[in-house]
Motif scaffolding. Sequence first.
Motif, PDB file in Angstrom:
ATOM      1  N   LEU A  44     -64.880 -49.935 -76.339  1.00 37.80           N
ATOM      2  CA  LEU A  44     -66.277 -50.034 -76.608  1.00 37.80           C
ATOM      3  C   LEU A  44     -66.446 -51.348 -76.152  1.00 37.80           C
ATOM      4  O   LEU A  44     -65.774 -52.587 -76.554  1.00 37.80           O
ATOM      5  CB  LEU A  44     -66.715 -50.241 -78.123  1.00 37.80           C
ATOM      6  CG  LEU A  44     -66.647 -48.600 -78.763  1.00 37.80           C
ATOM      7  CD1 LEU A  44     -66.767 -48.821 -80.255  1.00 37.80           C
ATOM      8  CD2 LEU A  44     -67.743 -47.647 -77.923  1.00 37.80           C
ATOM      9  N   VAL A  45     -67.630 -51.627 -75.099  1.00 36.62           N
ATOM     10  CA  VAL A  45     -67.910 -52.916 -74.513  1.00 36.62           C
ATOM     11  C   VAL A  45     -69.058 -53.300 -74.966  1.00 36.62           C
ATOM     12  O   VAL A  45     -69.943 -52.686 -74.727  1.00 36.62           O
ATOM     13  CB  VAL A  45     -67.626 -53.029 -73.047  1.00 36.62           C
ATOM     14  CG1 VAL A  45     -67.910 -54.234 -72.156  1.00 36.62           C
ATOM     15  CG2 VAL A  45     -66.290 -52.590 -72.485  1.00 36.62           C
ATOM     16  N   ASP A  46     -69.317 -54.241 -75.693  1.00 34.14           N
ATOM     17  CA  ASP A  46     -70.469 -54.872 -76.379  1.00 34.14           C
ATOM     18  C   ASP A  46     -71.199 -53.755 -77.137  1.00 34.14           C
ATOM     19  O   ASP A  46     -72.302 -53.672 -77.037  1.00 34.14           O
ATOM     20  CB  ASP A  46     -71.413 -55.612 -75.170  1.00 34.14           C
ATOM     21  CG  ASP A  46     -70.599 -56.578 -74.514  1.00 34.14           C
ATOM     22  OD1 ASP A  46     -70.054 -57.538 -75.338  1.00 34.14           O
ATOM     23  OD2 ASP A  46     -70.895 -56.883 -73.290  1.00 34.14           O
ATOM     24  N   GLY A  47     -70.221 -52.864 -77.729  1.00 39.02           N
ATOM     25  CA  GLY A  47     -70.779 -51.760 -78.366  1.00 39.02           C
ATOM     26  C   GLY A  47     -71.048 -50.430 -77.890  1.00 39.02           C
ATOM     27  O   GLY A  47     -71.303 -49.620 -78.614  1.00 39.02           O
ATOM     28  N   TYR A  48     -70.922 -50.479 -76.499  1.00 42.39           N
ATOM     29  CA  TYR A  48     -71.114 -49.257 -75.774  1.00 42.39           C
ATOM     30  C   TYR A  48     -69.679 -48.818 -75.324  1.00 42.39           C
ATOM     31  O   TYR A  48     -68.920 -49.517 -74.812  1.00 42.39           O
ATOM     32  CB  TYR A  48     -71.975 -49.474 -74.749  1.00 42.39           C
ATOM     33  CG  TYR A  48     -73.357 -49.607 -75.114  1.00 42.39           C
ATOM     34  CD1 TYR A  48     -74.430 -48.632 -75.344  1.00 42.39           C
ATOM     35  CD2 TYR A  48     -73.975 -50.882 -75.366  1.00 42.39           C
ATOM     36  CE1 TYR A  48     -75.600 -48.873 -75.819  1.00 42.39           C
ATOM     37  CE2 TYR A  48     -75.079 -51.129 -75.871  1.00 42.39           C
ATOM     38  CZ  TYR A  48     -75.946 -50.207 -75.849  1.00 42.39           C
ATOM     39  OH  TYR A  48     -77.202 -50.374 -76.442  1.00 42.39           O
ATOM     40  N   PHE A  49     -69.698 -47.426 -75.293  1.00 41.97           N
ATOM     41  CA  PHE A  49     -68.286 -46.741 -74.785  1.00 41.97           C
ATOM     42  C   PHE A  49     -68.217 -46.832 -73.431  1.00 41.97           C
ATOM     43  O   PHE A  49     -69.113 -46.750 -72.614  1.00 41.97           O
ATOM     44  CB  PHE A  49     -68.392 -45.056 -75.129  1.00 41.97           C
ATOM     45  CG  PHE A  49     -67.413 -44.383 -74.591  1.00 41.97           C
ATOM     46  CD1 PHE A  49     -66.178 -44.736 -74.745  1.00 41.97           C
ATOM     47  CD2 PHE A  49     -67.732 -43.408 -73.528  1.00 41.97           C
ATOM     48  CE1 PHE A  49     -65.068 -43.924 -74.159  1.00 41.97           C
ATOM     49  CE2 PHE A  49     -66.675 -42.519 -73.024  1.00 41.97           C
ATOM     50  CZ  PHE A  49     -65.559 -42.870 -73.356  1.00 41.97           C
ATOM     51  N   SER A  50     -66.946 -47.189 -72.786  1.00 43.74           N
ATOM     52  CA  SER A  50     -66.562 -47.239 -71.486  1.00 43.74           C
ATOM     53  C   SER A  50     -65.688 -46.370 -70.948  1.00 43.74           C
ATOM     54  O   SER A  50     -64.504 -46.610 -71.474  1.00 43.74           O
ATOM     55  CB  SER A  50     -66.256 -48.598 -71.034  1.00 43.74           C
ATOM     56  OG  SER A  50     -65.675 -49.055 -69.700  1.00 43.74           O
ATOM     57  N   ALA A  51     -66.115 -45.394 -70.427  1.00 45.58           N
ATOM     58  CA  ALA A  51     -65.180 -44.346 -70.011  1.00 45.58           C
ATOM     59  C   ALA A  51     -64.177 -44.811 -69.003  1.00 45.58           C
ATOM     60  O   ALA A  51     -63.095 -44.632 -68.933  1.00 45.58           O
ATOM     61  CB  ALA A  51     -66.047 -43.212 -69.425  1.00 45.58           C
ATOM     62  N   GLU A  52     -64.751 -45.862 -68.035  1.00 52.34           N
ATOM     63  CA  GLU A  52     -63.755 -46.376 -67.173  1.00 52.34           C
ATOM     64  C   GLU A  52     -62.638 -47.206 -67.676  1.00 52.34           C
ATOM     65  O   GLU A  52     -61.596 -47.025 -67.102  1.00 52.34           O
ATOM     66  CB  GLU A  52     -64.763 -47.578 -66.212  1.00 52.34           C
ATOM     67  CG  GLU A  52     -64.163 -48.125 -65.187  1.00 52.34           C
ATOM     68  CD  GLU A  52     -64.956 -49.186 -64.508  1.00 52.34           C
ATOM     69  OE1 GLU A  52     -65.924 -49.389 -64.832  1.00 52.34           O
ATOM     70  OE2 GLU A  52     -64.213 -50.111 -64.104  1.00 52.34           O
ATOM     71  N   LEU A  53     -62.677 -47.897 -68.844  1.00 51.52           N
ATOM     72  CA  LEU A  53     -61.665 -48.694 -69.476  1.00 51.52           C
ATOM     73  C   LEU A  53     -60.980 -47.838 -70.438  1.00 51.52           C
ATOM     74  O   LEU A  53     -59.960 -48.249 -70.736  1.00 51.52           O
ATOM     75  CB  LEU A  53     -62.268 -49.901 -70.060  1.00 51.52           C
ATOM     76  CG  LEU A  53     -62.985 -51.034 -69.170  1.00 51.52           C
ATOM     77  CD1 LEU A  53     -63.611 -52.012 -70.007  1.00 51.52           C
ATOM     78  CD2 LEU A  53     -62.073 -51.378 -68.166  1.00 51.52           C
ATOM     79  N   SER A  54     -61.594 -46.834 -70.660  1.00 50.26           N
ATOM     80  CA  SER A  54     -60.763 -45.786 -71.488  1.00 50.26           C
ATOM     81  C   SER A  54     -59.577 -45.067 -71.113  1.00 50.26           C
ATOM     82  O   SER A  54     -59.649 -44.709 -69.830  1.00 50.26           O
ATOM     83  CB  SER A  54     -61.711 -44.915 -72.672  1.00 50.26           C
ATOM     84  OG  SER A  54     -62.632 -46.024 -72.932  1.00 50.26           O
ATOM     85  N   GLN A  55     -58.685 -44.457 -71.836  1.00 47.13           N
ATOM     86  CA  GLN A  55     -57.757 -43.651 -71.320  1.00 47.13           C
ATOM     87  C   GLN A  55     -57.501 -42.323 -72.438  1.00 47.13           C
ATOM     88  O   GLN A  55     -56.905 -42.484 -73.324  1.00 47.13           O
ATOM     89  CB  GLN A  55     -56.367 -44.391 -71.180  1.00 47.13           C
ATOM     90  CG  GLN A  55     -55.320 -43.807 -70.155  1.00 47.13           C
ATOM     91  CD  GLN A  55     -54.680 -42.588 -70.606  1.00 47.13           C
ATOM     92  OE1 GLN A  55     -55.263 -41.358 -70.350  1.00 47.13           O
ATOM     93  NE2 GLN A  55     -54.048 -42.586 -71.704  1.00 47.13           N
ATOM     94  N   LEU A  56     -58.079 -41.392 -71.901  1.00 45.79           N
ATOM     95  CA  LEU A  56     -58.070 -40.311 -72.684  1.00 45.79           C
ATOM     96  C   LEU A  56     -57.623 -38.779 -72.241  1.00 45.79           C
ATOM     97  O   LEU A  56     -57.967 -37.727 -72.594  1.00 45.79           O
ATOM     98  CB  LEU A  56     -59.720 -40.120 -73.388  1.00 45.79           C
ATOM     99  CG  LEU A  56     -60.437 -41.072 -74.271  1.00 45.79           C
ATOM    100  CD1 LEU A  56     -61.784 -40.957 -74.409  1.00 45.79           C
ATOM    101  CD2 LEU A  56     -59.441 -41.322 -75.457  1.00 45.79           C
ATOM    102  N   ASP A  57     -56.628 -39.219 -71.172  1.00 48.80           N
ATOM    103  CA  ASP A  57     -56.023 -37.874 -70.534  1.00 48.80           C
ATOM    104  C   ASP A  57     -55.156 -37.240 -71.524  1.00 48.80           C
ATOM    105  O   ASP A  57     -54.474 -37.805 -72.422  1.00 48.80           O
ATOM    106  CB  ASP A  57     -55.290 -38.456 -69.315  1.00 48.80           C
ATOM    107  CG  ASP A  57     -56.084 -39.060 -68.263  1.00 48.80           C
ATOM    108  OD1 ASP A  57     -57.416 -38.730 -68.218  1.00 48.80           O
ATOM    109  OD2 ASP A  57     -55.594 -39.849 -67.523  1.00 48.80           O
ATOM    110  N   GLY A  58     -55.224 -35.818 -71.249  1.00 50.52           N
ATOM    111  CA  GLY A  58     -54.195 -35.102 -72.253  1.00 50.52           C
ATOM    112  C   GLY A  58     -54.359 -35.168 -73.685  1.00 50.52           C
ATOM    113  O   GLY A  58     -53.432 -34.904 -74.493  1.00 50.52           O
ATOM    114  N   LEU A  59     -55.693 -34.981 -74.130  1.00 49.35           N
ATOM    115  CA  LEU A  59     -55.953 -34.986 -75.485  1.00 49.35           C
ATOM    116  C   LEU A  59     -55.741 -33.466 -75.782  1.00 49.35           C
ATOM    117  O   LEU A  59     -56.120 -32.598 -75.092  1.00 49.35           O
ATOM    118  CB  LEU A  59     -57.389 -35.308 -75.747  1.00 49.35           C
ATOM    119  CG  LEU A  59     -57.961 -36.597 -75.550  1.00 49.35           C
ATOM    120  CD1 LEU A  59     -59.410 -36.465 -75.947  1.00 49.35           C
ATOM    121  CD2 LEU A  59     -57.304 -37.526 -76.885  1.00 49.35           C
ATOM    122  N   PRO A  60     -55.087 -33.340 -76.844  1.00 47.90           N
ATOM    123  CA  PRO A  60     -54.605 -31.967 -77.185  1.00 47.90           C
ATOM    124  C   PRO A  60     -55.871 -31.111 -77.742  1.00 47.90           C
ATOM    125  O   PRO A  60     -56.847 -31.794 -77.976  1.00 47.90           O
ATOM    126  CB  PRO A  60     -53.621 -31.991 -78.377  1.00 47.90           C
ATOM    127  CG  PRO A  60     -54.070 -33.182 -79.056  1.00 47.90           C
ATOM    128  CD  PRO A  60     -54.610 -34.348 -77.885  1.00 47.90           C
TER     129      PRO A  60
END
Lengths: 440, 251
Positions: free
Chosen positions: A94-110
């Motif tokens: 979360l950047v300044d309160g907002y979700f950043s898909a670019e900086l997140s790493q959510l590959d392979g969530l079961p």
Amino acid sequence: MNTVIKSRYSAEYSKVESALPGRSAPWLVALRAGALDKFSGNGFPSIREEEWRYTNVSGIEKNLFVPTDQPSSATVDKEWLDRFKLPDCWSFVLVDGYFSAELSQLDGLPEGLVVQSLAKTLDTDAEQVKPYFAHAVSDDEHSFVAFNTAWFCDGLFLKVSKKLALTKPVQLLHVTTQQERLSTTRTVIVVEPMAEAQVIETYIGVEQAYLSAAVTEVFVEANANLTLYKVQCESAKAYHFGGTYVKQARDARFIHHNFAFGGLLARSDIHCDLDNASECDLNGLYLGNQRQHLDNHTRINHLQPNAVSREMYKGVLAGRSRGVFQGRVVVAENAQKTDSQMNNRNLLLSDDAEADTKPQLEIYADDVKCSHGVTVGQLDEKSVFYLQSRCVDEETARNMLTFAFANEMVNKLTIKSLHDLVLTQVLERFPQQGISIDWL
Amino acid sequence: MLNIENLHVSVGDKPILKGINLQIKPGEIHAIMGPNGSGKSTLSHVLSGKSGYTVTEGTVTYDGKDLTEMAPEVRAREGVFLAFQYPVEIPGVSNIYLLKAALNAIRKHQGLSEVDAMDFLMLVKDKVRLLEMDEKFLYRAVNEGFSGGEKKRNEILQMAILEPRLCIMDETDSGLDIDALKIVSEGVNSLRSPERSFVMVTHYQRLLDYIKPDFVHVLAHGQIVKSGGADLALELEEKGYSWVENKQAAA
């Protein structure tokens, strides 16, 4: 708080209101309106309130902290972020309160694991959140909760479905990148029956004054297991108010590790409601330096019989810093066979440092085992002499003992990368003369 | 090696040691015996540099240097080792970390480089076997949760690794059962050498069955009232401390 401040925030609110998520969910709109009313009426908490008597928040009134109207990942120094981002986790940034898909790493969530932006969830499927939102904490708790409900712009919705045991932790990174920024985030964590998860909340920010106000609601359902970590490394000029409110169903286990390292003024509230035979284990370490004020409030409500609670908070206070620990354990009338232990230990490294500690037991049942212990003091001179008699010079001996006192809490961490991150933070904050990290 | 002359020591205003004279040569074992409150522990604390004691008169010379002028850690690096009566528990500092820090401090004092990691581990494991300890103890916090016997064994382990020249053992036998006493004594005996001296402070004679002293001194009311060979300990055991105390009063 004076009315000017209240009206300043109220005036700001009308500017951002239309952009806040969940506008299409009437229940949330109503909640937000009620919360705003409460905040407008009460303002930020005052030291006249018992729960805030050691912590004066009026400092935040010198600035008007405002949310960003243009959330962007571009303001984040990636190299800096990577120092806090754990390699072996799913990360949600979360950047300044907002979700950043670019900086997140959510590959392979079961399958069965939901990790997504709360704003997005509210705008697409608000009904999913409704059974949980504001169910672990009410806006009457204190003004920062009401403030959060009114203002939050995003956050995390995390749900682990029944019987699922996560193979790796989820790391939630709160990043504040600009001066006078207001980051208000809300997180909802649901661990369904018999599921198991580890979640790491990390707070970082640029070396500026900003206000980070977060609320995390946690539901650990029957027989489920959650270990939650909070690593608070806000800037030394920042204000941080973070509440973690946990509801534990029967036989649920909750372990919390709370590391309070940053912030000019930082306060954490950890509340656990315990159902039958559930267990909670609260660990905390606060390291104060210079003029830092670090406040930790815990409340454990034993609502039903046979629950077990353990609590160990340690503080090391140097310079002119001040540490506050208020721990309250409430044992309801029918919560027989409650087993509760609370401990708070403080080490003062300078004459100007201060520790305020207040353990409270409120017991309404008659067949319980409850204890509490509190210490505030300097290093044990017998230990210093023992080390000296083993060839260690006095300064190193004192550093070793101080470090060891804190390290006991760090050593409880079993995730290697997290352990190393926290250890680095501890070492950065204390004199290291004579301490060799590769021996630890 | 150690020369104590007319040593007077007070705690606050209260005189505890009132003129101790004692000479210890390399390789000798001296036992200091005496009833409770005679000043035995004070003597071992003063030699190792614990704070809270004031030397009001007399001198303590170690290898020609004034021992009382040295900080405790300097004494330790110079080869003075105190085995504590009550070893302190230090949560958060592992045994092996302390051993390494101590050994490296001595080496630095002697102008040597830090010990090689592999050599260190071999040395430590070797000594651990000597004292019949579990290697796991190395990785546990110093003395934390150790039984009385384990703590004393740990003291001897440190002694074996640091190789001091003057070992002061403060009531090492207290709290030990026969088996532990045997292991500790064997450890100490294996460290005996023509260069290394021991001062054993003890209330009872039984430790001296296992570690045979060259000299026995009886301390009473802050003074050495009688000195002799190993036989003196046996005589004391038979007649009790009142025997020497009465003799002192008569004199």
